[in-house]
Design an enzyme around this catalytic site. Structure first.
Site, PDB file in Angstrom:
ATOM      1  N   ASP A 194       0.852  -1.194   0.000  1.00  0.00           N
ATOM      2  CA  ASP A 194       0.000   0.000   0.000  1.00  0.00           C
ATOM      3  C   ASP A 194       0.886   1.240   0.000  1.00  0.00           C
ATOM      4  OD1 ASP A 194      -1.750   2.073   0.464  1.00  0.00           O
ATOM      5  OD2 ASP A 194      -2.434   1.359   2.415  1.00  0.00           O
TER       6      ASP A 194
ATOM      7  N   ARG B 164      37.479  26.687  -6.317  1.00  0.00           N
ATOM      8  CA  ARG B 164      36.558  26.108  -5.349  1.00  0.00           C
ATOM      9  C   ARG B 164      35.473  27.085  -4.885  1.00  0.00           C
ATOM     10  NH1 ARG B 164      38.363  21.120  -3.605  1.00  0.00           N
ATOM     11  NH2 ARG B 164      40.497  20.639  -4.216  1.00  0.00           N
TER      12      ARG B 164
ATOM     13  N   ARG C  93      29.139  21.519  -7.183  1.00  0.00           N
ATOM     14  CA  ARG C  93      29.455  21.687  -5.772  1.00  0.00           C
ATOM     15  C   ARG C  93      28.294  22.092  -4.866  1.00  0.00           C
ATOM     16  NH1 ARG C  93      34.559  22.044  -4.298  1.00  0.00           N
ATOM     17  NH2 ARG C  93      34.225  23.741  -2.817  1.00  0.00           N
TER      18      ARG C  93
ATOM     19  N   GLU D 167      34.057  12.931   6.320  1.00  0.00           N
ATOM     20  CA  GLU D 167      33.790  12.594   4.923  1.00  0.00           C
ATOM     21  C   GLU D 167      34.474  11.277   4.594  1.00  0.00           C
ATOM     22  OE1 GLU D 167      35.163  14.304   0.605  1.00  0.00           O
ATOM     23  OE2 GLU D 167      34.221  15.747   1.966  1.00  0.00           O
TER      24      GLU D 167
ATOM     25  N   GLU E  69      29.126  14.386   3.140  1.00  0.00           N
ATOM     26  CA  GLU E  69      29.665  14.770   4.453  1.00  0.00           C
ATOM     27  C   GLU E  69      28.609  14.534   5.531  1.00  0.00           C
ATOM     28  OE1 GLU E  69      32.541  18.369   2.763  1.00  0.00           O
ATOM     29  OE2 GLU E  69      30.536  18.827   3.513  1.00  0.00           O
TER      30      GLU E  69
ATOM     31  N   GLU F 141      30.654  13.006  -2.830  1.00  0.00           N
ATOM     32  CA  GLU F 141      31.448  13.285  -1.636  1.00  0.00           C
ATOM     33  C   GLU F 141      30.506  13.671  -0.492  1.00  0.00           C
ATOM     34  OE1 GLU F 141      34.320  16.301  -2.436  1.00  0.00           O
ATOM     35  OE2 GLU F 141      35.349  15.159  -3.990  1.00  0.00           O
TER      36      GLU F 141
ATOM     37  N   GLU G 232      33.026  18.927 -11.340  1.00  0.00           N
ATOM     38  CA  GLU G 232      32.589  18.810  -9.945  1.00  0.00           C
ATOM     39  C   GLU G 232      31.480  19.830  -9.711  1.00  0.00           C
ATOM     40  OE1 GLU G 232      34.320  19.187  -5.361  1.00  0.00           O
ATOM     41  OE2 GLU G 232      35.576  19.716  -7.075  1.00  0.00           O
TER      42      GLU G 232
ATOM     43  N   HIS H  32      29.277  17.089  -2.972  1.00  0.00           N
ATOM     44  CA  HIS H  32      29.759  17.432  -4.300  1.00  0.00           C
ATOM     45  C   HIS H  32      29.634  16.212  -5.208  1.00  0.00           C
ATOM     46  CE1 HIS H  32      32.639  20.501  -2.187  1.00  0.00           C
ATOM     47  NE2 HIS H  32      31.358  20.785  -2.013  1.00  0.00           N
TER      48      HIS H  32
ATOM     49  N   GLU I 188      36.496  16.393   8.482  1.00  0.00           N
ATOM     50  CA  GLU I 188      36.173  17.586   7.694  1.00  0.00           C
ATOM     51  C   GLU I 188      36.439  18.851   8.524  1.00  0.00           C
ATOM     52  OE1 GLU I 188      35.398  19.356   5.222  1.00  0.00           O
ATOM     53  OE2 GLU I 188      35.490  17.823   3.659  1.00  0.00           O
TER      54      GLU I 188
END
Length: 439
Positions: free
Chosen positions: A49, A301, A320, A184, A124, A122, A318, A233, A177
């Site tokens: 259900d 970054r 982010r 991480e 965290e 990645e 990447e 990321h 981290e």
């Protein structure tokens, strides 16, 4: 996996099998069946259900069937059960709002263009002591890449990594981290559907091991005000005929650049899917390495999309801004469809920058064409409603998703009004902790 073989390999330990799927929030749901019914679960499916599953059917039309995907079968090393993912059906047809099925259909569209997507995440997370309150006690005071006495959780990270291969995950890097008690563990990239499954499995393993040590693991985007948020990321590449098509003669290929262009074009709407909670926008603020400016660059970054240094066939981008509260199946489907739109329409990437965007003046960002991501879930939902490509990526789940998330946003605003708090507060509220801490 040959089911007849799998049935023969059961020993006396494996008595039950968990049939696992996720709801609209990416939270694992499911049921257990006796191990003897596994073959039935693969061939005929197990009915259930769906009326009370967030984002699924209404009570008037809720009969669904779960069919197990035998290739995902694993045995849980700390328990006498096995687990398997699968697809959901309705009236003998794939159920349109099944998150895993939505990603499968997006990947089939990608394959029609000759591409196969590989993604490496990645994720965290924070580890907190259990104390029966929302007073979040931190069990260590380590910082980024600490490996000595300040990092009290290194043995827990190792234990998580030791269990990961049992679920088909290959751990690659473990580290503390930036935040106190923040961690991480990266695992090897894989085909998109497998990676989405792996994210669900990784969160399950991490929470289970934390529980064994009397701790809570949370993937909530911003559990603590003033501390770094939890991101996820995504490293993405497309392959064709066994070759990485993101790799150009010098730097990225034209296909990769157009893929970036598509993501940048749809970035505002994508945040509703990759950052789908009220709390997500407490992380997406300047100053904590979380990108808020729509831009791209090599190694930068502070940009939304970064091109890491790569060797050989390692060309990738990447992305982010995503966080671990995202339903990985929805998020991957939406991002890949946005990138494919860029390839199909040859959308050139804009807002290229190698400077720190956070330190730029508003005038400089405007001059470079750098826009800003939505500042709240409400703003992100407004952008989603205007974006045909991202809406189509969610398929039949779109209506359920947008309605569910608008109610979530309205509930939060009502809470703020009741508590006489400003609508733009960046403080992490009790409402958020109660709703998102266990995501």
């Amino acid at each position: 996996m040959n089911i007849s073989v799998s049935m023969n390999k059961f020993d006396s330990k494996i008595k039950f099998v968990q049939l696992v799927f996720v709801d609209i929030n990416g939270m694992p749901k499911g049921m257990e069946i006796p191990a003897s019914r596994l073959e039935e679960a693969v061939t005929d499916g197990i009915s259930f259900d769906g009326s009370s599953v967030p984002g699924f059917q209404g009570i008037e039309d809720s009969d669904l069937v779960f069919k197990a995907d035998p290739d995902t079968y694993v045995e849980v090393p700390w328990d006498n059960v096995a687990r398997v993912y699968g697809f959901i059906y309705k009236d003998n047809k794939p159920y349109g709002a099944d998150p895993r099925g939505i990603l499968k259909r997006a990947l089939e569209e990608l394959e029609k263009e000759g591409y196969k997507a590989y993604i490496g995440p990645e994720p965290e997370f924070y580890l907190f002591k259990k104390n029966g309150t929302w007073e979040l006690e931190i069990p260590d005071v380590g910082g980024y890449f600490d490996i000595l006495t300040l990092d009290k959780a290194r043995d827990i990270r190792r234990e998580i990594a030791e269990y990961m291969p049992s679920f088909g995950l290959i751990p690659e890097v473990l580290h503390h981290e930036v935040g106190k008690a923040q961690h991480e563990i990266d695992f090897r990239y894989d085909e998109a559907l497998k990676t989405a499954d792996n994210i669900v499995s990784f969160k399950y393993i991490t929470k289970a091991v934390a529980e064994m040590h009397g701790l809570y693991a949370t993937f909530m985007p911003k559990p603590l005000f003033g501390f770094p948020g939890n991101g996820m990321h995504l490293h993405i590449s497309l392959w064709k005929d066994g070759e990485n098509v993101f790799m150009g003669e010098e730097g990225l290929s034209e296909i990769a650049l157009h893929f970036i262009g598509g993501i940048l074009k749809h970035a505002k709407a994508l945040t509703a899917v990759t950052n789908p909670t009220v709390n997500s926008y407490k992380r997406l603020v300047p100053g904590y390495e979380a990108p808020v400016y729509i831009s791209w660059g090599y190694r930068n970054r502070s940009a939304l999309i970064r091109v890491p240094a790569f060797w050989g066939k390692g060309a990738r981008i990447e992305y982010r801004c995503p966080d671990p509260s995202a339903n990985p199946y929805f998020a991957f489907a939406a991002v890949l469809k946005a990138g494919l739109d860029g390839i199909k329409h040859k959308i050139d990437p804009f807002a290229y920058v190698e400077e720190n965007v956070y330190e730029m003046s508003e005038e400089k960002r405007k001059e470079l064409g750098i826009e800003t991501l939505p500042g709240s879930l409400g703003e992100a939902l407004e952008e989603l409603e205007k974006d045909k490509v991202v809406k189509e990526a969610l398929g039949d789940a779109y209506k359920n998703f947008i309605n569910y998330k608008w109610k979530e946003w309205e509930s939060y605003l009502e809470y703020l009004e009741e508590k006489h708090m400003p609508k733009d507060t960046k403080k992490v509220t009790e409402w958020e902790l109660e709703r998102y801490f266990f995501l």
